[in-house]
Design a protein around this motif. Structure first.
Motif, short mmCIF file in Angstrom:
data_model
loop_
_atom_site.label_atom_id
_atom_site.label_comp_id
_atom_site.label_asym_id
_atom_site.label_seq_id
_atom_site.Cartn_x
_atom_site.Cartn_y
_atom_site.Cartn_z
N GLY B 45 0.79 -1.23 0.00
CA GLY B 45 0.00 0.00 0.00
C GLY B 45 0.82 1.27 0.00
N TRP B 46 2.09 1.16 0.32
CA TRP B 46 2.94 2.35 0.36
C TRP B 46 4.38 1.96 0.06
CZ3 TRP B 46 -0.07 0.67 4.49
CH2 TRP B 46 0.60 -0.09 5.46
N THR B 47 5.17 2.97 -0.31
CA THR B 47 6.58 2.75 -0.64
C THR B 47 7.44 3.03 0.60
OG1 THR B 47 6.95 5.04 -1.26
CG2 THR B 47 6.13 3.56 -2.98
N ARG B 52 9.10 6.31 5.30
CA ARG B 52 10.05 7.20 6.01
C ARG B 52 9.42 8.57 6.26
NH1 ARG B 52 14.45 5.34 2.23
NH2 ARG B 52 15.42 3.60 3.33
N ALA B 53 8.74 9.09 5.25
CA ALA B 53 8.12 10.42 5.40
C ALA B 53 7.07 10.41 6.50
CB ALA B 53 7.51 10.87 4.07
N ALA B 54 6.32 9.29 6.61
CA ALA B 54 5.29 9.20 7.65
C ALA B 54 5.91 9.22 9.04
CB ALA B 54 4.47 7.91 7.45
N HIS B 167 25.83 5.36 -9.39
CA HIS B 167 24.98 4.18 -9.25
C HIS B 167 23.92 4.08 -10.34
CE1 HIS B 167 26.73 3.52 -5.28
NE2 HIS B 167 26.54 4.79 -5.01
N GLY B 168 23.85 5.07 -11.24
CA GLY B 168 22.79 5.06 -12.24
C GLY B 168 21.49 5.59 -11.65
N PRO B 169 20.43 5.66 -12.46
CA PRO B 169 19.18 6.24 -11.97
C PRO B 169 18.53 5.39 -10.88
CG PRO B 169 19.23 6.15 -14.37
CD PRO B 169 20.39 5.36 -13.89
N HIS B 170 18.10 6.04 -9.81
CA HIS B 170 17.35 5.40 -8.73
C HIS B 170 16.07 6.20 -8.49
CE1 HIS B 170 20.06 2.47 -6.35
NE2 HIS B 170 20.63 2.64 -7.53
N VAL B 171 15.06 5.53 -7.91
CA VAL B 171 13.81 6.19 -7.52
C VAL B 171 14.15 7.43 -6.67
CG1 VAL B 171 11.71 5.94 -6.15
CG2 VAL B 171 12.55 4.02 -7.54
N PHE B 172 13.49 8.55 -6.99
CA PHE B 172 13.80 9.82 -6.33
C PHE B 172 12.84 10.04 -5.16
CE2 PHE B 172 13.62 14.66 -6.56
CZ PHE B 172 14.83 14.83 -5.89
N PRO B 173 13.34 9.97 -3.93
CA PRO B 173 12.44 9.98 -2.77
C PRO B 173 11.65 11.28 -2.61
CG PRO B 173 14.75 9.90 -2.07
CD PRO B 173 14.75 9.75 -3.54
N HIS B 178 5.74 11.52 -1.90
CA HIS B 178 4.55 12.36 -1.90
C HIS B 178 3.59 12.03 -3.04
CE1 HIS B 178 6.22 14.75 1.34
NE2 HIS B 178 7.35 14.78 0.69
N GLY B 179 3.68 10.81 -3.55
CA GLY B 179 2.76 10.40 -4.59
C GLY B 179 2.99 11.10 -5.92
N LEU B 180 4.19 11.61 -6.13
CA LEU B 180 4.49 12.34 -7.36
C LEU B 180 5.21 11.46 -8.38
CD1 LEU B 180 5.62 15.73 -5.76
CD2 LEU B 180 3.37 15.14 -6.72
N GLY B 181 5.21 10.15 -8.14
CA GLY B 181 5.86 9.24 -9.09
C GLY B 181 7.30 8.98 -8.69
N GLU B 182 7.89 7.99 -9.39
CA GLU B 182 9.25 7.58 -9.02
C GLU B 182 10.31 8.54 -9.53
OE1 GLU B 182 9.71 3.48 -10.26
OE2 GLU B 182 8.87 2.82 -8.32
N ALA B 183 10.05 9.26 -10.62
CA ALA B 183 10.93 10.30 -11.14
C ALA B 183 12.41 9.97 -11.01
CB ALA B 183 10.62 11.63 -10.44
#
Lengths: 206, 220
Positions: B45-47, B52-54, B167-173, B178-183
């Motif tokens: 249900g969450w990443t 961490r943000a919660a 390290h190459g592209p990683h998911v941008f926290p 904030h539900g704005l996609g992995e960007a």
């Protein structure tokens, strides 16, 4: 309510005593079918009996015993770990860092408590403590003193603050007097703290 | 802006070492807190970034112990994502229901724990080369959400460093939390001299590294 000023935070609806709070949440999640108690037990059992620092120790011991493996570990730690059947959550992107006479490596997560679970298991309380998270980056030598560790003259400290999903495994220096030891014997010298960088391996014959 | 979790570099008390091996639990409820958090995480249900943000935005962050943060954040996420209602939390119970198809099932545990969740993604080519000098941005703040989640610690904002690993592209926290996609953005390990971070380093030869996304960095 004991926490009226936090009424917008759902947890304040639960009992304030942590043990009761956890119990209530467990009751809700299990009754709603959102948590399978058998699955939860299997997860806990994994980290209580199967996954722990003995796995990291196998990696370090093989790196000490086998220069070709060590080279593969330094080039691509996850591929090398897989040779020993080691992988998993919170260890998807591992980098191995080598200690030497000139450089001592030490790992922290100042923003939370990121830790290489598939290699070291559940983190010890001190790794998650505010004291370690605050001090490790600014006064690593004073923190090492809390562990009874003093570095030789001429050894620089490099502290790795794990701010992303990369996890670091410290490869300590192989203790003297272990020439000809097999991997299994070498692994008994590798401590959890030596793989975080807050300790040295045990000495041979100690 | 209050960022109580961002504590690197502050003064602190003595670190208390622990025996070698697999740590035990300081209290029985810690075991349940760990198990519930990992089992509920298996709902998908969450990443990890939302999780961490919660924790970071808990009003009680400085007061709560480690597992109190976990449980409070879990309660918040369960309500926010619609798994549990505030009424159920207040009642401390819920109407019985069969095991949800989304629940972390017993037969999925071992493979899921062994597989993990890789965070590398296809994405843009890195702008910086290994060896290149960079400066971190100032302030250490989320550029998309005011007061939002970010992984650039305050102690390292506006500091000169050098790329040592790419390290190459990683998911941008900053987006993913904030539900704005992995960007995805290129991720680097940046090496800093302790003397560039602290006025009085313990030793001028000491160093600190941080793992930082490309938009945290500007060319030196």
């Amino acid at each position: 309510m004991p926490h009226d000023h936090h009424h917008d935070e759902p947890h304040s609806l639960l009992p304030s005593d942590p043990a009761l709070r956890v119990k209530a949440l467990q009751t809700i999640l299990v009754r709603k079918g959102l948590v399978d108690p058998a699955a939860m037990e299997a997860i806990l059992e994994t980290y209580e009996t199967k996954v722990g620092p003995h796995l990291g120790a196998r990696v370090v011991a093989r790196a000490w015993a086998d220069p070709a493996f060590r080279a593969r570990l330094m080039a691509d730690a996850n591929a090398a770990m897989l040779e020993l059947g080691i992988s998993g959550r919170q260890g998807e992107h591992v980098v191995a860092v080598e200690n030497s006479a000139r450089q001592h490596n030490m790992v922290v997560c100042t923003l939370c408590s990121c830790y290489p679970w598939p290699l070291l298991g559940i983190p010890p309380a001190w790794y998650k403590s505010d004291a370690y998270r605050k001090r490790a980056v600014r006064e690593p030598r004073a923190v090492l003193a809390d562990f009874g560790v003093t570095l030789p003259e001429g050894t620089a400290v490099r502290v790795w603050d794990s701010t992303a999903e990369v996890r670091y495994l410290v490869i300590p220096e192989r203790p003297g007097g272990t020439e000809g030891w097999d991997e299994e014997s070498l692994a008994t010298l590798v401590t959890r703290d030596s793989m975080i960088g807050t300790g040295f391996p045990r000495e041979a014959g100690a | 802006m209050s960022r109580p979790h961002d504590m690197g570099g502050q003064a602190g008390g003595r670190v208390e070492p622990a025996p070698d091996g697999i740590p035990g639990y300081d209290a029985p409820w810690h075991r349940t807190a760990l198990g519930l958090t990992l089992a509920a995480g298996g709902l998908g249900g969450w990443t990890i970034d939302e999780s961490r943000a919660a924790r970071e935005r808990l009003t009680d962050y400085p007061r709560f112990s480690y597992y109190e943060k976990w449980i409070a954040a879990l309660a918040g996420l369960l309500v926010e994502k619609g798994f549990v209602t505030e009424e159920e939390l207040a009642a401390g119970t819920a109407d019985p229901a069969p095991l949800s198809p989304r629940a972390f099932a017993l037969d999925k545990v071992a493979p899921a724990l062994a597989r993990g969740t890789p965070y590398s993604r296809p994405g843009p080519a890195p702008r910086f080369a290994v060896g290149e000098a960079v400066t971190t941005r100032r302030p250490a703040a989320n550029a998309f959400v005011t007061g939002g989640h970010t992984r650039l610690p305050a102690y390292a904002e506006g500091k000169p460093g050098r790329v040592i690993l790419s390290h190459g592209p990683h998911v941008f926290p900053d987006c993913n939390a904030h539900g704005l996609g992995e960007a995805p953005e290129p991720l680097y390990t940046i090496l800093f001299r302790a003397a560039d971070l602290w006025e009085t380093p313990e030793n001028p030869d000491d160093e600190v590294t941080l793992d930082l996304w490309e938009s945290y960095l500007i060319p030196a």
